[in-house]
Design a protein around this motif. Structure first.
Motif, PDB file in Angstrom:
ATOM      1  N   UNK A 132      33.289  48.494  31.719  1.00  0.00           N
ATOM      2  CA  UNK A 132      34.684  48.832  31.975  1.00  0.00           C
ATOM      3  C   UNK A 132      34.955  48.672  33.469  1.00  0.00           C
ATOM      4  N   UNK A 133      36.010  47.908  33.805  1.00  0.00           N
ATOM      5  CA  UNK A 133      36.398  47.766  35.208  1.00  0.00           C
ATOM      6  C   UNK A 133      37.795  48.344  35.388  1.00  0.00           C
ATOM      7  N   UNK A 134      37.889  49.336  36.269  1.00  0.00           N
ATOM      8  CA  UNK A 134      39.174  49.953  36.586  1.00  0.00           C
ATOM      9  C   UNK A 134      39.935  50.376  35.318  1.00  0.00           C
ATOM     10  N   UNK A 135      39.206  50.880  34.352  1.00  0.00           N
ATOM     11  CA  UNK A 135      39.821  51.367  33.117  1.00  0.00           C
ATOM     12  C   UNK A 135      39.983  50.319  32.027  1.00  0.00           C
ATOM     13  N   UNK A 136      39.722  49.041  32.341  1.00  0.00           N
ATOM     14  CA  UNK A 136      39.866  47.996  31.307  1.00  0.00           C
ATOM     15  C   UNK A 136      38.499  47.640  30.731  1.00  0.00           C
ATOM     16  N   UNK A 137      38.408  47.729  29.405  1.00  0.00           N
ATOM     17  CA  UNK A 137      37.148  47.463  28.714  1.00  0.00           C
ATOM     18  C   UNK A 137      37.001  45.955  28.456  1.00  0.00           C
ATOM     19  N   UNK A 138      35.828  45.422  28.738  1.00  0.00           N
ATOM     20  CA  UNK A 138      35.598  43.982  28.552  1.00  0.00           C
ATOM     21  C   UNK A 138      35.875  43.544  27.111  1.00  0.00           C
ATOM     22  N   UNK A 139      35.581  44.421  26.153  1.00  0.00           N
ATOM     23  CA  UNK A 139      35.748  44.057  24.742  1.00  0.00           C
ATOM     24  C   UNK A 139      37.183  44.210  24.248  1.00  0.00           C
ATOM     25  N   UNK A 140      37.928  45.164  24.840  1.00  0.00           N
ATOM     26  CA  UNK A 140      39.246  45.494  24.270  1.00  0.00           C
ATOM     27  C   UNK A 140      40.414  44.927  25.057  1.00  0.00           C
ATOM     28  N   UNK A 141      40.200  44.647  26.337  1.00  0.00           N
ATOM     29  CA  UNK A 141      41.334  44.341  27.200  1.00  0.00           C
ATOM     30  C   UNK A 141      40.932  43.257  28.201  1.00  0.00           C
ATOM     31  N   UNK A 142      40.521  42.099  27.670  1.00  0.00           N
ATOM     32  CA  UNK A 142      39.859  41.084  28.493  1.00  0.00           C
ATOM     33  C   UNK A 142      40.734  40.572  29.640  1.00  0.00           C
ATOM     34  N   UNK A 143      42.039  40.406  29.381  1.00  0.00           N
ATOM     35  CA  UNK A 143      42.899  39.835  30.424  1.00  0.00           C
ATOM     36  C   UNK A 143      42.970  40.768  31.631  1.00  0.00           C
ATOM     37  N   UNK A 144      43.257  42.047  31.385  1.00  0.00           N
ATOM     38  CA  UNK A 144      43.374  42.943  32.543  1.00  0.00           C
ATOM     39  C   UNK A 144      41.991  43.232  33.121  1.00  0.00           C
ATOM     40  N   UNK A 145      40.939  43.162  32.302  1.00  0.00           N
ATOM     41  CA  UNK A 145      39.558  43.254  32.803  1.00  0.00           C
ATOM     42  C   UNK A 145      39.319  42.141  33.827  1.00  0.00           C
ATOM     43  N   UNK A 146      39.685  40.909  33.456  1.00  0.00           N
ATOM     44  CA  UNK A 146      39.422  39.755  34.332  1.00  0.00           C
ATOM     45  C   UNK A 146      40.253  39.790  35.611  1.00  0.00           C
ATOM     46  N   UNK A 147      41.455  40.379  35.513  1.00  0.00           N
ATOM     47  CA  UNK A 147      42.310  40.469  36.703  1.00  0.00           C
ATOM     48  C   UNK A 147      41.852  41.567  37.654  1.00  0.00           C
ATOM     49  N   UNK A 148      40.901  42.399  37.201  1.00  0.00           N
ATOM     50  CA  UNK A 148      40.475  43.545  38.003  1.00  0.00           C
ATOM     51  C   UNK A 148      39.300  43.241  38.924  1.00  0.00           C
ATOM     52  N   UNK A 149      38.742  42.030  38.806  1.00  0.00           N
ATOM     53  CA  UNK A 149      37.647  41.690  39.731  1.00  0.00           C
ATOM     54  C   UNK A 149      37.797  40.252  40.202  1.00  0.00           C
ATOM     55  N   UNK A 150      37.188  39.971  41.355  1.00  0.00           N
ATOM     56  CA  UNK A 150      36.985  38.575  41.715  1.00  0.00           C
ATOM     57  C   UNK A 150      35.493  38.385  41.948  1.00  0.00           C
ATOM     58  N   UNK A 151      35.061  37.138  41.837  1.00  0.00           N
ATOM     59  CA  UNK A 151      33.629  36.854  41.713  1.00  0.00           C
ATOM     60  C   UNK A 151      33.260  35.703  42.631  1.00  0.00           C
ATOM     61  N   UNK A 152      32.255  35.948  43.441  1.00  0.00           N
ATOM     62  CA  UNK A 152      31.702  34.874  44.281  1.00  0.00           C
ATOM     63  C   UNK A 152      30.330  34.522  43.729  1.00  0.00           C
ATOM     64  N   UNK A 153      30.222  33.384  43.015  1.00  0.00           N
ATOM     65  CA  UNK A 153      28.944  33.035  42.388  1.00  0.00           C
ATOM     66  C   UNK A 153      27.939  32.501  43.409  1.00  0.00           C
ATOM     67  N   UNK A 154      26.689  32.463  42.981  1.00  0.00           N
ATOM     68  CA  UNK A 154      25.609  31.988  43.847  1.00  0.00           C
ATOM     69  C   UNK A 154      25.830  30.518  44.219  1.00  0.00           C
ATOM     70  N   UNK A 155      26.217  29.710  43.230  1.00  0.00           N
ATOM     71  CA  UNK A 155      26.496  28.278  43.455  1.00  0.00           C
ATOM     72  C   UNK A 155      27.995  28.067  43.323  1.00  0.00           C
TER      73      UNK A 155
END
Ligand SMILES: Nc1ncnc2c1ncn2[C@@H]1O[C@H](COP(=O)(O)OP(=O)(O)OP(=O)(O)O)[C@@H](O)[C@H]1O
Length: 229
Positions: free
Chosen positions: A61-84
């Motif tokens: 769960x990120x900032x109250x949004x569950x990865x399984x139930x609320x994918x769109x707001x889950x994805x908007x709640x983080x940004x990601x810097x990958x290794x490559x």
């Protein structure tokens, strides 16, 4: 409410259990270092959190949004810097930034201000109209870094940020991280450059063979790792 809740998360790859019931929390404005030897499961955990890999059980769960139930707001709640860097060959540097601006609904004014600041800081001002294939590895890493820093998300996830960056870029990167922390962004970071991570992190979680074996204040990290080796 934690900014990031990882609750009993397990991940299986090629029928092998790579992560086993990982549980931890990350709170607002905190920096958590994810550490462990090669093959401990750090990248697998990060890829599971960002959704590149599927967990087999547990909840994230990120900032109250569950990865399984609320994918769109889950994805908007983080940004990601990958290794490559994961840049798109058909987009210029500027078009990458505009794509992130749209995806995270950043206002035009803020987007332009931030792009100006970041490309100046990373010495990319003359590269805005170039395509990724004509950039050096370090430049591609800088572009990917800017993409991750453009949005103001509650959580920033960073996998091995210092690879390929020169000393000037590392100093600027560390300054950007501090600016994010001051704004209250929570950061999950993994790096083999422990000295650098120790300067930034508040707490750590230590993975060993896919299990979380220790966690605590970063100040206690040296003593604890010596004990577990
Ligand atoms: N696609 C896959 N299929 C099967 N096993 C995998 C796969 N990807 C990774 N593994 C295994 O999962 C374990 C954890 O790998 P992972 O890349 O998460 O470790 P890491 O802690 O990030 O290591 P490093 O510090 O070397 O980057 C390793 O034993 C690795 O061999």
């Amino acid at each position: 409410m934690p900014t990031l809740l990882v609750d009993s998360v397990s991940t299986v790859l090629s029928k092998k259990r790579i992560l086993e019931a990982i549980t931890f929390e990350l709170h607002k404005g905190e920096v958590l270092a994810l550490v462990g030897h090669n093959g401990a499961g750090k990248s697998t955990l990060i890829k599971t959190i960002v959704g590149v890999l599927n967990k087999t059980s547990g909840n994230i769960v990120i900032n109250g949004s569950d990865q399984d139930d609320d994918l769109l707001s889950y994805k908007q709640s983080f940004s990601y810097l990958p290794e490559e860097p994961l840049l798109l060959s058909e987009l210029t540097v500027l078009q990458h930034f505009q794509l992130y601006g749209k995806s995270y609904q950043i206002s035009e004014t803020s987007l332009h201000e931030r792009i100006d600041d970041y490309v100046t800081g990373f010495e990319l001002t003359d590269k805005l109209n170039e395509y990724p294939e004509s950039l050096s590895k370090g430049m591609r890493q800088k572009v990917q870094t800017i993409c991750a820093f453009l949005p103001d998300t509650p959580l920033l996830i960073i996998d091995e940020p210092f690879m390929g960056l020169d000393v000037y870029a590392i100093a600027y990167f560390e300054q950007l991280l501090k600016d994010k922390i001051v704004k209250g962004t929570s950061i999950l970071i993994t790096s083999h450059q422990l000295d650098r991570v120790k300067n930034i992190a508040d707490r750590y979680v230590l993975l060993q063979e896919g299990k979380l074996v220790q966690s605590g204040s970063i100040d206690d990290f040296d003593t604890i790792t010596r004990r577990t080796e």
